[in-house]
Design a protein around this motif. Sequence first.
Motif, PDB file in Angstrom:
ATOM      1  N   LEU A   1       0.781  -1.198   0.040  1.00  0.00           N
ATOM      2  CA  LEU A   1      -0.138   0.080   0.059  1.00  0.00           C
ATOM      3  C   LEU A   1       0.866   1.166   0.132  1.00  0.00           C
ATOM      4  O   LEU A   1       0.660   2.223  -0.883  1.00  0.00           O
ATOM      5  N   ILE A   2       1.892   1.293   0.851  1.00  0.00           N
ATOM      6  CA  ILE A   2       2.653   2.443   0.914  1.00  0.00           C
ATOM      7  C   ILE A   2       3.583   2.594  -0.338  1.00  0.00           C
ATOM      8  O   ILE A   2       3.493   3.659  -1.137  1.00  0.00           O
ATOM      9  N   GLU A   3       3.949   1.502  -1.271  1.00  0.00           N
ATOM     10  CA  GLU A   3       4.983   1.467  -2.169  1.00  0.00           C
ATOM     11  C   GLU A   3       3.922   2.032  -3.318  1.00  0.00           C
ATOM     12  O   GLU A   3       4.304   3.049  -4.270  1.00  0.00           O
ATOM     13  N   GLU A   4       2.765   1.375  -3.625  1.00  0.00           N
ATOM     14  CA  GLU A   4       1.923   1.821  -4.630  1.00  0.00           C
ATOM     15  C   GLU A   4       1.144   3.387  -4.329  1.00  0.00           C
ATOM     16  O   GLU A   4       1.123   3.910  -5.418  1.00  0.00           O
ATOM     17  N   THR A   5       1.285   3.661  -3.160  1.00  0.00           N
ATOM     18  CA  THR A   5       0.941   5.316  -3.066  1.00  0.00           C
ATOM     19  C   THR A   5       1.857   6.167  -3.347  1.00  0.00           C
ATOM     20  O   THR A   5       1.562   7.345  -4.177  1.00  0.00           O
ATOM     21  N   TYR A   6       3.226   5.713  -2.923  1.00  0.00           N
ATOM     22  CA  TYR A   6       4.333   6.716  -3.392  1.00  0.00           C
ATOM     23  C   TYR A   6       4.716   6.655  -4.962  1.00  0.00           C
ATOM     24  O   TYR A   6       4.929   7.444  -5.728  1.00  0.00           O
ATOM     25  N   GLU A   7       4.094   5.425  -5.742  1.00  0.00           N
ATOM     26  CA  GLU A   7       4.422   5.375  -7.206  1.00  0.00           C
ATOM     27  C   GLU A   7       3.455   6.132  -7.934  1.00  0.00           C
ATOM     28  O   GLU A   7       3.603   6.801  -8.885  1.00  0.00           O
ATOM     29  N   LEU A   8       2.162   6.411  -7.105  1.00  0.00           N
ATOM     30  CA  LEU A   8       1.174   7.073  -7.829  1.00  0.00           C
ATOM     31  C   LEU A   8       1.424   8.600  -7.600  1.00  0.00           C
ATOM     32  O   LEU A   8       1.235   9.442  -8.503  1.00  0.00           O
ATOM     33  N   LEU A   9       2.184   9.015  -6.379  1.00  0.00           N
ATOM     34  CA  LEU A   9       2.423  10.431  -6.202  1.00  0.00           C
ATOM     35  C   LEU A   9       3.753  10.780  -7.246  1.00  0.00           C
ATOM     36  O   LEU A   9       3.686  11.699  -7.613  1.00  0.00           O
ATOM     37  N   GLU A  10       4.416  10.045  -7.610  1.00  0.00           N
ATOM     38  CA  GLU A  10       5.340   9.993  -8.594  1.00  0.00           C
ATOM     39  C   GLU A  10       4.923  10.401  -9.957  1.00  0.00           C
ATOM     40  O   GLU A  10       5.306  11.264 -10.876  1.00  0.00           O
ATOM     41  N   ALA A  11       3.929   9.374 -10.300  1.00  0.00           N
ATOM     42  CA  ALA A  11       3.243   9.703 -11.506  1.00  0.00           C
ATOM     43  C   ALA A  11       2.621  10.962 -11.743  1.00  0.00           C
ATOM     44  O   ALA A  11       2.615  11.759 -12.757  1.00  0.00           O
ATOM     45  N   ILE A  12       1.985  11.437 -10.535  1.00  0.00           N
ATOM     46  CA  ILE A  12       1.267  12.721 -10.455  1.00  0.00           C
ATOM     47  C   ILE A  12       2.310  13.837 -10.323  1.00  0.00           C
ATOM     48  O   ILE A  12       2.206  14.970 -11.497  1.00  0.00           O
ATOM     49  N   GLU A  13       3.518  13.797  -9.826  1.00  0.00           N
ATOM     50  CA  GLU A  13       4.494  14.925  -9.880  1.00  0.00           C
ATOM     51  C   GLU A  13       5.271  14.898 -11.403  1.00  0.00           C
ATOM     52  O   GLU A  13       5.625  15.916 -11.767  1.00  0.00           O
ATOM     53  N   ASP A  14       5.414  13.845 -12.043  1.00  0.00           N
ATOM     54  CA  ASP A  14       5.690  13.508 -13.242  1.00  0.00           C
ATOM     55  C   ASP A  14       5.056  13.985 -14.439  1.00  0.00           C
ATOM     56  O   ASP A  14       5.435  14.184 -15.556  1.00  0.00           O
ATOM     57  N   GLY A  15       3.669  14.102 -14.192  1.00  0.00           N
ATOM     58  CA  GLY A  15       2.757  14.507 -14.914  1.00  0.00           C
ATOM     59  C   GLY A  15       2.664  13.431 -16.077  1.00  0.00           C
ATOM     60  O   GLY A  15       2.198  13.644 -17.354  1.00  0.00           O
ATOM     61  N   ASP A  16       2.962  12.175 -15.942  1.00  0.00           N
ATOM     62  CA  ASP A  16       2.779  11.147 -16.690  1.00  0.00           C
ATOM     63  C   ASP A  16       1.413  10.404 -16.602  1.00  0.00           C
ATOM     64  O   ASP A  16       1.053   9.707 -15.709  1.00  0.00           O
TER      65      ASP A  16
END
Length: 321
Positions: free
Chosen positions: A125-140
């Motif tokens: 859950l923690i890993e997937e949440t941070y991966e989602l955060l990274e996608a948002i930050e990258d605009g991907d």
Amino acid sequence: MTSLASTVVLVSPVLPAVLPAAALTALRGAEHVFAAPGLPEATRVALAAKPAPDPAELAGQRGVVLVAASTADPGAAALLGAGATVIEAPVPPLVRAAEVMDRLRSPGGCPWDAAQSHESLRQYLIEETYELLEAIEDGDRAALREELGDVLLQVLFHARVAAEHQTDAFDIDEVADDLVTKLVGRHPHVFAGGRAVHTAEHQQARWEELKQAEKRRESLVDGVAFGQPAIALAGKLGHRTGRAGVPFDLFPAGGDEGSRLFRIAAGARRAGVDPEGVLRAVAKDFAEHVRAAERAARDAGIDPVTLDADGWRRFWPVQST
């Protein structure tokens, strides 16, 4: 006139009470309506369906309708082998996702999925949440779509595990129902003709007021997630106490690193800046500078692992001011 053709009506295991519209004609014209084993009793009674007989006997009849959850059901398979028509309701993808999770977790599914618990799933859950955060930050956008699905998987997984609890079971429908109740209750200006809310800031304040009253919290810091990253936690506490009028001079006053970091993070959040977000952005930018210096060193024929302080300064990218 009664049709002699037999029909298999497939319902979703997650939504067994929802029948496809096309099934109504078949049900009205059937000689007999049967319910496959495993169909909920409430659905069977609502359809006035009889329990399905032996598959061979069922296949020998004409003009029957069998309501089942899968073509793998022996009676359904027998009817289909005898030329019966299939009527199936289109299953919304969100419902299908819940069905897949249920299949993975159930006997005959995936051994790994069946072995998981709330505790073992925390890291994902923690890993997937941070991966989602990274996608948002990258605009991907492609990554955003994928990572939202991965976070949804975690919600479905935890809800499925919760449904197996011996004394306090609940499932994804109850999770969703609680969410709907919360959203409606926290937006009376939208759903109940409450006093108008004209700005996002007003709504945020109103949300907190309603939450405080609803949960009957004794402290303004009740409900803060103390398991979140420390910078984000300090920011949340700064924001929450700021709304309550707690002054800056009551922040930790020590000269240690922790106290100074707390004052910076809490003060930033009070000023409307997300300390976790801005610190993450600076950290990612710093990492890019490290990579750029390493590339420059390699281009010059130097192994980056041999760089000393002056070497790093030599290849460090020039920052625009």
